[in-house]
Design an enzyme around this catalytic site. Structure first.
Site: not given
Length: 269
Positions: A151, A158, A240, A243
């Site tokens: 990130h 996300d 995830e 993500h």
């Protein structure tokens, strides 16, 4: 012994120096805050229709406090990632859906906050919702927390999908009863996302995008997001479902630390 005039002059000089240091201190601190490179933009300037629910600006996250570095609830991304996300939004809107982002660029100071929290065994206020089946001592070993995050390079976000017209998300009230993030959609925190099988930031193997226990509509919803994102050049993190990273990244090896704030983009569009 100093003459009165000389003593007064020295006193005046000392006071002026002290006042100068005091006066410039806040401004000097502001000037030392790093700015975003010109390649970064606010997502709302590229696509104002994408819903933003910036969780780390709020206390509704696995830490239970606003995270360091989040001065405003805005999504900042590299311009290439933002433009690609706009293409995904256009595709989904035609199908009656909208994207909703939970987190975008994340400063290194925020990642450091996560690390400090993870190292504190007593800080478990949000365990019942975000990691009920994970021992906090395992967060590093199991890969939920790391000292660096994609990130911070600016092209990772996300996000989820919301059915249009979008219903408002119920406000989180500190102290309210927490429900496990893997509970049924009717029981867990009432996010307005379509049912992905778990909530956002669920530290559990059920959050793995293609976990075989996720079936039916939940599985189809994850694939809806995954295929739409992949069509625009994004790559999913298998652990995830929320993500994604735009590839190729403009800054594949740089971890930025400017604030999540319009001020970090001052003077640019």
């Amino acid at each position: 012994m100093l003459r009165p005039a000389t003593a007064l002059r020295r006193l005046a000089v000392s006071l002026a120096a002290l006042l100068a240091v005091t006066a410039v201190s806040p401004a000097a601190q502001a000037r030392t805050e790093p700015k975003a490179p010109k390649e970064f933009v606010a997502l709302s300037d590229v696509d104002p229709t994408i819903i933003q629910e910036m969780r780390y600006y709020t206390v509704h996250n696995f830490v239970g406090r606003r995270i360091d570095g989040y001065r405003q609830p805005i999504c900042i991304l590299t311009s290439t990632a933002a433009r690609a996300l706009h293409k995904v939004q256009q595709r989904l809107v035609r199908q009656g859906y909208s994207l909703k982002v939970y987190d975008c660029y994340r400063p290194q100071r925020a990642v450091n906050h996560f690390v400090r929290w993870a190292e504190d065994p007593k800080a478990t206020a949000m365990k019942a919702e975000f990691y009920p089946r994970v021992d906090k001592s395992r967060l590093f070993a199991d890969g939920y927390i790391a000292e660096k995050s994609g990130h911070s390079r600016g092209s990772t976000m996300d996000l989820t999908v919301v059915k249009l017209p979008a219903r408002p998300t119920a406000p989180y009230r500190p102290g309210q009863r927490l429900v496990p993030c893997y509970a049924s959609q009717a029981k867990r925190f009432p996010d307005n996302s379509i049912d992905m099988g778990t909530g956002f930031d669920c530290f559990d193997t059920l959050a793995h995008t293609l976990d075989p226990r996720i079936k039916g509509k939940q599985h189809a919803n994850r694939l809806l997001l995954k295929k739409a994102m992949e069509s625009a050049g994004f790559v999913n993190l298998a652990e995830e479902w929320w993500h994604f990273t735009y590839k190729p990244e403009p800054f594949p090896n740089t971890y930025f630390n400017f604030l999540v704030s319009r001020g970090s983009l001052a003077g640019r569009h």
